[in-house]
Design an enzyme around this catalytic site. Structure first.
Site, PDB file in Angstrom:
ATOM      1  N   GLY A  96     -35.381 -10.240 -23.786  1.00 43.85           N
ATOM      2  CA  GLY A  96     -36.554 -11.065 -23.587  1.00 43.85           C
ATOM      3  C   GLY A  96     -37.628 -10.423 -22.734  1.00 43.85           C
ATOM      4  N   CYS A  97     -38.344 -11.266 -22.002  1.00 45.61           N
ATOM      5  CA  CYS A  97     -39.578 -10.843 -21.342  1.00 45.61           C
ATOM      6  C   CYS A  97     -39.370  -9.849 -20.222  1.00 45.61           C
ATOM      7  CB  CYS A  97     -40.324 -12.075 -20.818  1.00 45.61           C
ATOM      8  SG  CYS A  97     -40.892 -13.193 -22.125  1.00 45.61           S
TER       9      CYS A  97
END
Length: 308
Positions: free
Chosen positions: A105-106
């Site tokens: 993810g981020c």
């Protein structure tokens, strides 16, 4: 929601024919595409976008003699992976050592840069190419509830590349740190389904981040000693929460807000865009990179940009 998001433009690899992939004949113009259809586009478009990011990097710094390749991406799966495709498309030595950072993810940009730092510290002659590429627009969902709409509103496509070596110039990557916040695993989640990856982004995330920064997450250096902030532009409310929790100056997150405004949240590529803005400016001093993602977890590292 769009007007208050702090996002003026987002980018997509999808060609809608009439300016939007939701128009008739576009990717989302008819029945909702299956995961297989989405992954077929990812397999073609992600490596191409990644090579464009590397080409942009090559305009600024020599990228010959690459010994290691670290690739981060959470918006698609293919095998052979993007890392192997890039070796061929970029003409890298087939003996280059590869690492694929997948589905984190981020905050995956921090993990990728941290891994590159570890490699260089153990092999001082290493030249590590780091690439983050995300095609978030492949995963729009047929869902009219407010929280899913808000999550989909944040995301756009993007790719970024960096060279990590022991040589001078750029910024010096410092101490990494990581923290998984207890009892928050349901707040940020990707669910793989028959129609793409469904992002769950709870409205409780900004509050949870603020609370964690106030108590659970221990930064390696005091916030008031940081001159340059590179915070993942996950959304306006997340940046506001970080600024409040750390009592930052009003302009401390200007680079992050500028990236959010121009590109939206590009998952792992976003933090790289923020660091690129810092590199393109004149400011010097002690820096802190910080990103949040599934877990709820925080990943970060210190950095320093000297006068020379």
């Amino acid at each position: 929601m769009a007007q208050r998001s702090g996002i003026e433009h987002r980018w997509s690899v999808l060609d809608g024919g009439n300016g939007s992939p939701t128009t008739q004949g576009g990717f989302y113009g008819g029945s909702w595409p299956t995961t297989a259809q989405r992954m077929a586009i990812y397999a073609d478009a992600a490596p191409i976008l990644a090579t464009r990011a590397v080409a942009a990097l090559a305009d600024k710094v020599a990228i010959d003699g690459i010994t290691h390749l670290v690739v981060a991406s959470c918006t698609g799966f293919i095998a052979p992976g993007i890392d192997q495709k890039l070796v061929t498309m970029l003409g890298l030595d087939p003996t280059v050592e590869r690492l694929m950072v997948g589905y984190m993810g981020c905050y995956a940009a921090i993990v990728a840069l941290r891994s590159a730092r570890h490699i260089v510290r153990s092999e001082p002659d290493a030249r590590v190419l780091v690439v983050c590429v995300e095609l978030s627009s492949l995963h729009l969902q047929d869902d009219a509830r407010v929280e899913p709409l808000l999550a989909m509103l944040q995301f756009g496509d993007g790719a970024a590349a960096a060279l990590v070596s022991a040589g001078p110039g750029g910024i010096a990557l410092g101490q990494p740190f990581a923290m998984t916040v207890p009892d928050t695993e349901a707040l940020i989640r990707w669910d793989l389904g028959d129609h793409g990856f469904a992002m769950h982004l709870s409205g409780e995330v900004p509050g949870a981040i603020a609370q964690a920064l106030a108590g659970t997450i221990t930064l390696p250096i005091p916030a008031n000693s940081v001159d340059l902030w590179a915070v993942h532009a996950g959304g306006r409310s997340i940046l506001d929460a970080v600024a409040r929790a750390l009592d930052l100056a009003p302009d401390a997150l200007d680079h992050s807000r500028a990236v959010l405004r121009a590109f939206g949240n590009m998952s792992s590529a976003t933090l790289m865009f923020v660091l690129a803005r810092i590199l393109g400016g004149d400011a010097r001093g002690q820096g802190m990179a910080l990103a949040f993602g599934p877990g709820l977890a925080a990943e970060g590292l210190t950095f320093h940009r000297a006068d020379t």
